[in-house]
Design an enzyme around this catalytic site. Structure first.
Site, PDB file in Angstrom:
ATOM      1  N   LYS A  66      -2.810  -2.628   7.931  1.00 54.46           N
ATOM      2  CA  LYS A  66      -2.942  -4.086   7.990  1.00 54.46           C
ATOM      3  C   LYS A  66      -1.956  -4.766   7.059  1.00 54.46           C
ATOM      4  O   LYS A  66      -1.310  -4.133   6.248  1.00 54.46           O
ATOM      5  CB  LYS A  66      -4.375  -4.469   7.637  1.00 54.46           C
ATOM      6  CG  LYS A  66      -5.239  -4.655   8.869  1.00 54.46           C
ATOM      7  CD  LYS A  66      -4.844  -5.923   9.625  1.00 54.46           C
ATOM      8  CE  LYS A  66      -5.398  -5.887  11.039  1.00 54.46           C
ATOM      9  NZ  LYS A  66      -4.846  -6.927  11.881  1.00 54.46           N
ATOM     10  N   ASP A  98       0.882  -1.157   0.000  1.00 58.81           N
ATOM     11  CA  ASP A  98       0.000   0.000   0.000  1.00 58.81           C
ATOM     12  C   ASP A  98       0.923   1.211   0.000  1.00 58.81           C
ATOM     13  O   ASP A  98       1.610   1.474   0.981  1.00 58.81           O
ATOM     14  CB  ASP A  98      -0.868  -0.047   1.267  1.00 58.81           C
ATOM     15  CG  ASP A  98      -1.724   1.197   1.442  1.00 58.81           C
ATOM     16  OD1 ASP A  98      -1.538   2.167   0.685  1.00 58.81           O
ATOM     17  OD2 ASP A  98      -2.576   1.190   2.351  1.00 58.81           O
ATOM     18  N   TYR A 108       1.295   0.066  15.064  1.00 60.65           N
ATOM     19  CA  TYR A 108       0.294  -0.115  14.014  1.00 60.65           C
ATOM     20  C   TYR A 108       0.583   0.788  12.823  1.00 60.65           C
ATOM     21  O   TYR A 108       0.636   2.003  12.962  1.00 60.65           O
ATOM     22  CB  TYR A 108      -1.107   0.186  14.565  1.00 60.65           C
ATOM     23  CG  TYR A 108      -2.174  -0.072  13.541  1.00 60.65           C
ATOM     24  CD1 TYR A 108      -2.495  -1.371  13.178  1.00 60.65           C
ATOM     25  CD2 TYR A 108      -2.838   0.969  12.911  1.00 60.65           C
ATOM     26  CE1 TYR A 108      -3.456  -1.625  12.215  1.00 60.65           C
ATOM     27  CE2 TYR A 108      -3.805   0.720  11.955  1.00 60.65           C
ATOM     28  CZ  TYR A 108      -4.105  -0.575  11.607  1.00 60.65           C
ATOM     29  OH  TYR A 108      -5.046  -0.815  10.653  1.00 60.65           O
TER      30      TYR A 108
HETATM   31  C1  F6R Z   1      -7.558  -0.732   7.896  1.00 66.09           C
HETATM   32  C2  F6R Z   1      -7.330   0.585   7.307  1.00 66.09           C
HETATM   33  C3  F6R Z   1      -8.279   1.682   7.608  1.00 66.09           C
HETATM   34  C4  F6R Z   1      -7.643   2.720   8.533  1.00 66.09           C
HETATM   35  C5  F6R Z   1      -8.646   3.832   8.923  1.00 66.09           C
HETATM   36  C6  F6R Z   1      -7.993   4.928   9.783  1.00 66.09           C
HETATM   37  O1  F6R Z   1      -6.571  -1.623   7.507  1.00 66.09           O
HETATM   38  O2  F6R Z   1      -6.361   0.801   6.616  1.00 66.09           O
HETATM   39  O3  F6R Z   1      -9.490   1.214   8.139  1.00 66.09           O
HETATM   40  O4  F6R Z   1      -7.164   2.096   9.702  1.00 66.09           O
HETATM   41  O5  F6R Z   1      -9.164   4.445   7.767  1.00 66.09           O
HETATM   42  O6  F6R Z   1      -6.907   5.397   9.079  1.00 66.09           O
HETATM   43  P1  F6R Z   1      -5.967   6.600   9.574  1.00 66.09           P
HETATM   44  O7  F6R Z   1      -5.484   6.250  10.944  1.00 66.09           O
HETATM   45  O8  F6R Z   1      -4.896   6.622   8.536  1.00 66.09           O
HETATM   46  O9  F6R Z   1      -6.820   7.844   9.558  1.00 66.09           O
HETATM   47 MG    MG Z   2      -3.959   2.117   3.254  1.00 64.74          MG
HETATM   48 MG    MG Z   3      -4.765  -2.462   2.163  1.00 66.08          MG
END
Ligand code: F6R
Ligand code: MG
Ligand code: MG
Length: 370
Positions: free
Chosen positions: A236, A11, A233
């Site tokens: 994923k 990603d 974190y």
């Molecule tokens: C799960 C994922 C999304 C982000 C969520 C919060 O793998 O990538 O659900 O965790 O959109 O993202 P941030 O912390 O970047 O605002």
């Molecule tokens: Mg992403």
């Molecule tokens: Mg992804």
């Protein structure tokens, strides 16, 4: 001469948020891999996406863990990251955890599934790519494909696979592995892989009695866990897998059948929720509802001297409509639980999300209860 099939994914920027890969990132990957094919580093390739993950499917003669192939993928992701930065895409370079390439892309953020094998006369290769979930999401379908006679009729009917397969399972916390034979050690295997956040199937091998070489894998799964690499974190570890099919292996339909269940996997919103895995066509591989639900796409190829046919978008089939409808029903039901377990993951699995930061704030307010 053996052929290697490698899927390397990362990603490197989402559009919008974590929903999808921008087409310009795929253009960059296509250009970069076209040049590598012209320069004879690759025999063939296909670029696709699943949700916000850029997926490079490549064939070559360099074997697994090749510095050149991993370097090519790394450079491609770096160029795509630059483009993502220019376009202001979300989380540009998210999965590239190091500043420079050190010879092997393992442990640097991207996910890798690759295997080297002797091509048969006709070689069906089925690739799977998932978004908003973790490597353990493959435990259930890979078990069913290679070890469950209720899924794979060939385990009963076809003498060439009646003896079963060997599973290589990794303990991704302790960094150890174990080989288990099915059907003899089925219960031991299930005791491990049911705990899918810790024990993951890495590879499946034919048995010695098979007409296929026992040291050449017939399935391989990416097992990178980003939080184990980064220590916090960072998104994923959306996994990928390669499965070979037919003639002494499960048929293509037996390989796809476990995905008709829409089994529950961990991931989804903020990597913190359980939900159904929905099989979709590439066109529908964009994570929208509550950043999901988790999705899987499958592209099928025939391989000949390392060359790939056009892919077939295998879940682009009304036969999977009922699975998608069920997954939507389960989504509706689970979402009603909001922040409550088991929709939200148990505390031990939340350790590497952003939740501990919230808990820390409350720490000093807890008083001893007599
Ligand atoms: C799960 C994922 C999304 C982000 C969520 C919060 O793998 O990538 O659900 O965790 O959109 O993202 P941030 O912390 O970047 O605002
Ligand atoms: Mg992403
Ligand atoms: Mg992804």
């Amino acid at each position: 001469m053996k052929t290697t099939v490698s899927i390397i994914k990362a990603d490197v920027g989402g559009w919008p948020g974590h929903a999808l890969v921008h087409p310009e990132l795929k253009n960059i990957a296509n250009k970069k891999l076209t040049k590598a094919k012209r320069d004879k580093l690759l025999i063939d390739f296909h670029v696709t996406h699943c949700g916000d993950d850029l997926e490079l499917i490549m064939t070559h003669r360099k074997g697994t863990n090749s510095k050149k192939i991993h370097g090519l993928a790394w450079d491609t992701f770096c160029e795509a990251t630059n483009k993502a930065r220019q376009l202001g895409l979300y989380g540009a370079g998210q999965d590239l955890l190091c500043d420079s390439f050190s010879g092997n892309i393992r442990g640097m953020g991207p996910g890798i599934a690759e295997m080297e094998f002797t091509e048969r006369k006709a070689e069906p290769v089925i690739t799977f790519m998932m978004d908003k979930t973790e490597p353990g999401a493959f435990n259930f379908p890979i078990y069913k494909i290679f070890a469950d006679p209720f899924n794979t009729a060939g385990l009963i009917i076809d003498p060439s696979i009646h003896d079963g397969f060997v599973f290589e399972v990794w303990d991704i916390q302790k960094h150890t592995n174990v080989f288990l034979n099915t059907p003899e050690e089925t219960y031991d295997l299930l005791a491990l892989i049911g705990a899918k956040s810790r024990f993951v199937i890495k590879r499946v091998f034919p048995k010695k009695s098979s007409k296929l070489p026992a040291d050449e894998p017939v399935a391989v799964i990416s097992t990178e866990k980003l939080y184990h690499i980064a220590g916090e974190y960072v998104g994923k570890d959306d996994p990928v897998a390669i499965v070979r099919a037919q003639s002494g292996l499960p048929a293509v339909g037996e390989v796809l059948e476990p995905f008709s269940i829409g089994h529950l996997v961990s991931g989804w919103m903020r990597g913190s929720h359980n939900g159904p895995l929905m099989p979709v066509s590439v066109n529908d591989a964009q994570c929208t509802r509550f950043d999901g639900p988790p999705r899987v796409i499958s592209l099928g190829f025939q391989l000949k001297d390392g060359k790939l046919t056009q892919p077939v978008d295998l879940f682009n089939d009304p036969a999977f409509d009922i699975t998608r409808r069920n997954a939507q029903r389960v989504t509706e039901y689970m979402r009603k639980h909001g922040p409550f377990e088991p929709h939200r993951l148990p505390m031990e699995d939340m350790e590497y999300t952003t939740l501990p930061k919230v808990m820390k704030k409350l720490g000093s307010r807890f008083k001893k209860v007599e």
